[in-house]
Design an enzyme around this catalytic site. Sequence first.
Site, PDB file in Angstrom:
ATOM      1  N   LYS A  11      -4.038  -3.318   0.268  1.00 45.43           N
ATOM      2  CA  LYS A  11      -3.980  -4.703   0.745  1.00 45.43           C
ATOM      3  C   LYS A  11      -5.376  -5.349   0.790  1.00 45.43           C
ATOM      4  CE  LYS A  11       0.279  -3.960   3.405  1.00 45.43           C
ATOM      5  NZ  LYS A  11       0.969  -4.199   4.709  1.00 45.43           N
ATOM      6  N   TYR A  51       7.801 -10.452   0.196  1.00 53.64           N
ATOM      7  CA  TYR A  51       8.157 -10.086   1.578  1.00 53.64           C
ATOM      8  C   TYR A  51       9.347 -10.904   2.103  1.00 53.64           C
ATOM      9  CZ  TYR A  51       4.113  -7.018   2.176  1.00 53.64           C
ATOM     10  OH  TYR A  51       3.221  -5.966   2.086  1.00 53.64           O
ATOM     11  N   PHE A  59       6.125 -12.837  12.328  1.00 50.40           N
ATOM     12  CA  PHE A  59       4.827 -12.655  11.671  1.00 50.40           C
ATOM     13  C   PHE A  59       4.856 -13.000  10.184  1.00 50.40           C
ATOM     14  CE2 PHE A  59       7.000  -8.511  11.778  1.00 50.40           C
ATOM     15  CZ  PHE A  59       7.042  -8.205  10.426  1.00 50.40           C
ATOM     16  N   ARG A  87       5.128   7.591   2.585  1.00 51.85           N
ATOM     17  CA  ARG A  87       5.169   7.017   3.941  1.00 51.85           C
ATOM     18  C   ARG A  87       4.443   7.952   4.913  1.00 51.85           C
ATOM     19  NH1 ARG A  87       7.016   1.700   4.576  1.00 51.85           N
ATOM     20  NH2 ARG A  87       7.504   2.295   6.711  1.00 51.85           N
ATOM     21  N   THR A  93       3.097   1.912  10.738  1.00 55.84           N
ATOM     22  CA  THR A  93       2.714   0.514  10.476  1.00 55.84           C
ATOM     23  C   THR A  93       1.518   0.092  11.335  1.00 55.84           C
ATOM     24  OG1 THR A  93       5.075   0.075  10.114  1.00 55.84           O
ATOM     25  CG2 THR A  93       3.630  -1.847  10.352  1.00 55.84           C
ATOM     26  N   ARG A 104      -3.633   4.829   6.950  1.00 57.55           N
ATOM     27  CA  ARG A 104      -3.749   3.740   7.918  1.00 57.55           C
ATOM     28  C   ARG A 104      -4.625   4.121   9.103  1.00 57.55           C
ATOM     29  NH1 ARG A 104       2.475   1.578   7.240  1.00 57.55           N
ATOM     30  NH2 ARG A 104       2.016  -0.187   5.855  1.00 57.55           N
ATOM     31  N   ASN A 114      -3.092  -3.699   7.639  1.00 59.86           N
ATOM     32  CA  ASN A 114      -2.961  -2.243   7.726  1.00 59.86           C
ATOM     33  C   ASN A 114      -3.185  -1.505   6.411  1.00 59.86           C
ATOM     34  OD1 ASN A 114      -0.614  -3.027   6.569  1.00 59.86           O
ATOM     35  ND2 ASN A 114       0.743  -2.192   8.138  1.00 59.86           N
ATOM     36  N   HIS A 117       0.467  -0.780   1.517  1.00 59.97           N
ATOM     37  CA  HIS A 117       1.923  -0.938   1.543  1.00 59.97           C
ATOM     38  C   HIS A 117       2.539   0.308   0.923  1.00 59.97           C
ATOM     39  CE1 HIS A 117       5.932  -2.621   0.825  1.00 59.97           C
ATOM     40  NE2 HIS A 117       5.842  -2.112  -0.395  1.00 59.97           N
ATOM     41  N   GLU A 128      10.349  -3.253  -6.333  1.00 63.50           N
ATOM     42  CA  GLU A 128       8.949  -3.676  -6.144  1.00 63.50           C
ATOM     43  C   GLU A 128       8.104  -3.332  -7.369  1.00 63.50           C
ATOM     44  OE1 GLU A 128       7.843  -1.886  -2.391  1.00 63.50           O
ATOM     45  OE2 GLU A 128       9.254  -3.145  -1.289  1.00 63.50           O
TER      46      GLU A 128
HETATM   47  P1  GDP Z   1       5.709  -1.132   6.796  1.00 60.51           P
HETATM   48  O1  GDP Z   1       6.949  -0.759   6.038  1.00 60.51           O
HETATM   49  O2  GDP Z   1       5.094   0.015   7.541  1.00 60.51           O
HETATM   50  O3  GDP Z   1       4.693  -1.839   5.923  1.00 60.51           O
HETATM   51  O4  GDP Z   1       6.124  -2.171   7.953  1.00 60.51           O
HETATM   52  P2  GDP Z   1       7.199  -3.365   7.988  1.00 60.51           P
HETATM   53  O5  GDP Z   1       8.113  -3.319   6.799  1.00 60.51           O
HETATM   54  O6  GDP Z   1       7.800  -3.360   9.337  1.00 60.51           O
HETATM   55  O7  GDP Z   1       6.277  -4.672   7.902  1.00 60.51           O
HETATM   56  C1  GDP Z   1       5.748  -5.115   6.663  1.00 60.51           C
HETATM   57  C2  GDP Z   1       4.322  -5.542   6.897  1.00 60.51           C
HETATM   58  O8  GDP Z   1       4.310  -6.687   7.754  1.00 60.51           O
HETATM   59  C3  GDP Z   1       3.417  -4.533   7.622  1.00 60.51           C
HETATM   60  O9  GDP Z   1       2.902  -3.538   6.781  1.00 60.51           O
HETATM   61  C4  GDP Z   1       2.341  -5.434   8.184  1.00 60.51           C
HETATM   62  O10 GDP Z   1       1.364  -5.790   7.207  1.00 60.51           O
HETATM   63  C5  GDP Z   1       3.134  -6.681   8.560  1.00 60.51           C
HETATM   64  N1  GDP Z   1       3.518  -6.647   9.974  1.00 60.51           N
HETATM   65  C6  GDP Z   1       4.440  -5.844  10.590  1.00 60.51           C
HETATM   66  N2  GDP Z   1       4.507  -6.093  11.908  1.00 60.51           N
HETATM   67  C7  GDP Z   1       3.607  -7.083  12.149  1.00 60.51           C
HETATM   68  C8  GDP Z   1       3.186  -7.787  13.323  1.00 60.51           C
HETATM   69  O11 GDP Z   1       3.672  -7.550  14.423  1.00 60.51           O
HETATM   70  N3  GDP Z   1       2.205  -8.745  13.153  1.00 60.51           N
HETATM   71  C9  GDP Z   1       1.662  -9.034  11.940  1.00 60.51           C
HETATM   72  N4  GDP Z   1       0.706  -9.985  11.850  1.00 60.51           N
HETATM   73  N5  GDP Z   1       2.023  -8.391  10.818  1.00 60.51           N
HETATM   74  C10 GDP Z   1       2.968  -7.431  10.919  1.00 60.51           C
END
Ligand code: GDP
Length: 140
Positions: A11, A51, A59, A87, A93, A104, A114, A117, A128
């Site tokens: 990222k 996304y 968010f 993962r 996350t 991470r 973070n 992805h 994807e």
């Molecule tokens: P991942 O599968 O671990 O990437 O997590 P998710 O699918 O839940 O979320 C996708 C992405 O959205 C995450 O990797 C973060 O970059 C972002 N994200 C998730 N939760 C939050 C949050 O609470 N705040 C913000 N700003 N970004 C978030």
Amino acid sequence: MSGNITFTMIKPDAVKAGHIGNILAKINGAGFQIIAMKYTKLSAEKAGEFYAVHKERPFYGELVEFMSSGPIVAAVLKKENAVADFRELIGATNPAEAKEGTIRALYATSIGENAVHGADSDENARIEASFHFAGTEMFE
Ligand code: GDP
């Protein structure tokens, strides 16, 4: 393309901080083969599309802005059990909850920014990968 692939992005935060090389070394060191890779930048529109599943989340706007804020590295990775193993390699996350030694834990700064992805299912990995790469850009 076999079932044993996953899709990743380094990222904008990690690219900006100069972590591309270290992250790719972790990925290779964990036994993943890079079968497609590009250095690119998402427009806000493309980031929003990528996304789209998170559209209703509070968010979403921040996420789209962040993911289009600078260049990324997109890659398709091959390994047995690729999705789950990747993962595990990237960690939770929220970096505060990520296990020691995960990408991470090492390189992410916040739950939003973070570092990497990782696709969350075989189906999404294929979707994807196709979002970013043509079949002719993948080499096993
Ligand atoms: P991942 O599968 O671990 O990437 O997590 P998710 O699918 O839940 O979320 C996708 C992405 O959205 C995450 O990797 C973060 O970059 C972002 N994200 C998730 N939760 C939050 C949050 O609470 N705040 C913000 N700003 N970004 C978030």
